[in-house]
Design an enzyme around this catalytic site. Structure first.
Site, PDB file in Angstrom:
ATOM      1  N   LYS A   1      67.216  48.735  11.730  1.00 11.62           N
ATOM      2  CA  LYS A   1      68.410  49.584  11.709  1.00 11.62           C
ATOM      3  C   LYS A   1      68.922  49.790  13.137  1.00 11.62           C
ATOM      4  CE  LYS A   1      69.674  54.241   9.996  1.00 11.62           C
ATOM      5  NZ  LYS A   1      69.141  55.438   9.314  1.00 11.62           N
TER       6      LYS A   1
ATOM      7  N   SER B   1      71.412  56.753   5.015  1.00 15.99           N
ATOM      8  CA  SER B   1      72.180  56.080   6.030  1.00 15.99           C
ATOM      9  C   SER B   1      71.679  54.682   6.376  1.00 15.99           C
ATOM     10  CB  SER B   1      72.182  56.936   7.299  1.00 15.99           C
ATOM     11  OG  SER B   1      70.870  57.040   7.822  1.00 15.99           O
TER      12      SER B   1
ATOM     13  N   SER C   1      67.196  58.989   4.179  1.00 22.07           N
ATOM     14  CA  SER C   1      67.931  57.767   4.514  1.00 22.07           C
ATOM     15  C   SER C   1      67.204  56.456   4.305  1.00 22.07           C
ATOM     16  CB  SER C   1      68.397  57.820   5.962  1.00 22.07           C
ATOM     17  OG  SER C   1      69.581  58.561   6.017  1.00 22.07           O
TER      18      SER C   1
END
Ligand code: GLN
Length: 477
Positions: free
Chosen positions: A77, A152, A176
């Site tokens: 990420k 997210s 997330s």
């Protein structure tokens, strides 16, 4: 044709394929190219991945000792630092910023032979539940491109879902990793607070943030966890507790004591079918000889507000460093603009709407007139939640709940309704508020055709139990 099922199987494939790492790297680069429309990657490290794969193949041929993740293709990420590469938390404010060091998790992956194939799109500064808050566009769910993948860490979830890498890392501050895993039909695991170093993880809310793992098998989750967990001189909040060899401790024949929150399963916002299938599964567990009992969770209505007060407060402080001076984006100034104008313009132009509103909310709850009414109150609720948690785990091995109240929703469906969006986190924020490990495992399919998960939580540092139960459930339905 290369096909991946688990790291273990991949390693046996490598045993008879001298250029196996290169074969795998090429395969994934092709898949990423084919699936560009999903917008799961912000950058692909093509040349570097191929070069490293060739090096790893050569090392193996030369008889060098192989790491636990030899040749494993990993995506990270865009909040996890990789030395010499851009990192930006999917925000315009970090445009052009290059990391000068590796996150500890990155360092550990590389030390065990992993190949980092690229960085994943996400919600800006990890704030969001749908991946629509990225400065680089929404990520699409591979099952149906009109749906969100969750957030997210949506890019990292889709990267595993659509076979664009073998495993990926995200971050989980309030769900997330688990929430997008639920929406995408993959495994999403968040460890106890303090199990994995946060060094080199761009902070959102430091007392909540943890790096988490996406994968398709429990063996892979366990193996990656044992590689990246453990004490770190660069992060004093990491526990010095020894790291078990999780991947060797997965099998279990125990009968467990499960609790579930009545208030969660009866919640009005919970999709009826998710409730029904989850309840039916609880019955299955009972029929298999496990104990399954309801426990009260009167504080459920307070978890989302408490989470949003405390995380925005921490975010307002953490994100103050992005001022147009030290990192990334700087606004163009007009003649006569002073230093305050530089800050204001850079931050107004550099941060997206969601991040700005959270900074404002966080600043408000910390302001002198309101500190006690909001911040202190929320800290008190957090304390109560911790006490409740300790009580529950005296009597039970794990708590079960749905991961998310609905299946994946349409892109745009909730973007104008922050409250509806925040409620997507109702079942996941609890684990972060109290710092316990939690996982979403893809056990179910809705009649609308979409997958959804079961969330499991165990006591502090009871990762072994969490992974054992999850493997038992993934193996036996
Ligand atoms: N959806 C939650 C939020 O927007 C969780 C985010 C996260 O875990 N990083 O805050």
């Amino acid at each position: 044709m290369f096909a991946f099922t688990s790291i273990k199987e991949y390693h046996s494939f490598l045993a008879s394929n001298p250029s196996g790492c290169s074969v795998a790297a090429k395969h994934y680069l092709g898949k990423i190219e084919e699936n560009k429309h999903l917008n799961a990657f912000l950058e692909v490290f093509e040349a570097e991945a191929l070069q490293r794969a060739a090096q790893l193949d050569a090392d193996k041929l030369a008889g060098k000792p192989l790491g636990k993740l030899h040749g494993v293709i990993v995506a990270l990420k865009d909040v996890i630092c990789i030395k010499g590469h851009k990192v930006g938390a999917a925000s315009k404010i970090l445009e052009g910023f290059t990391s000068i060091y590796n996150a500890t998790a990155t360092e550990k992956l590389l030390a065990e032979g992993a190949i980092i194939i690229g960085r994943n799109n996400c919600d800006e500064f990890a704030m969001g539940s749908s991946n629509e808050n990225s400065a680089y566009g929404a990520v699409k769910n591979a099952i149906d491109n009109s749906l969100v993948p969750g957030g997210s860490s949506g890019g990292s979830a889709v990267a595993v879902q659509a076979d664009l890498c073998m495993v990926s890392l995200g971050s989980d501050t309030g769900g997330s990793v688990r929430q997008p895993a639920d929406f995408c039909g993959v495994i999403g695991f968040k460890p106890s607070y303090g199990r994995i170093s946060r060094y080199g993880l761009i902070a959102y809310a430091s007392s909540f943030d943890q790096i988490g793992i996406f994968s398709k098998t429990m063996d892979d989750t366990a193996l990656v966890l044992e590689v990246i967990a453990g004490a770190d001189n660069f992060d004093s909040t990491v526990s010095v507790k020894p790291v078990p060899e999780y991947s060797k401790e997965l099998s279990t024949t125990k009968k467990y004591r499960f609790a579930y929150f009545k208030e969660a399963l009866e919640h009005e916002g919970l999709d009826k079918e998710i409730a029904a299938q989850t309840k039916a599964y609880l019955e299955t567990l009972k029929s298999q000889g496990h104990t399954v009992e309801p426990v009260d969770f009167k504080l459920l209505p307070y978890v989302v507000p408490t989470y949003y007060i405390l995380t925005t407060a921490e975010a307002s402080s953490n994100l103050s460093r992005f001022d147009g001076v030290k990192f990334g984006y700087r606004a163009e100034l007009k003649k006569g603009d002073d230093l305050t104008a530089l800050y204001k313009k850079s931050r107004s132009e550099g941060f997206g709407k969601e991040v700005q509103s959270r900074i404002l909310l966080g600043t408000f709850v910390l302001s002198s007139g309101y500190f006690d009414a909001y911040f202190t109150k929320a800290q008190q609720v957090r304390r109560l939640l911790c006490d409740t948690t300790n009580e529950i785990f005296k009597g039970y091995d794990a708590v079960i709940s749905p991961t998310v109240p609905t299946t994946a929703f349409k892109i745009g469906e909730k973007s104008d309704d922050p409250i509806a969006m925040y409620l997507a986190d109702i079942f996941t924020v609890f684990a972060n508020l109290v710092g316990i490990p939690a996982i979403s495992i893809p056990l179910f399919k809705h009649s609308n055709g979409l997958p959804f998960g079961l969330q499991l939580m165990t006591g502090h540092f009871e990762e072994t139990t969490l992974l054992q139960i999850s493997s038992m459930m993934m193996g036996k339905r």
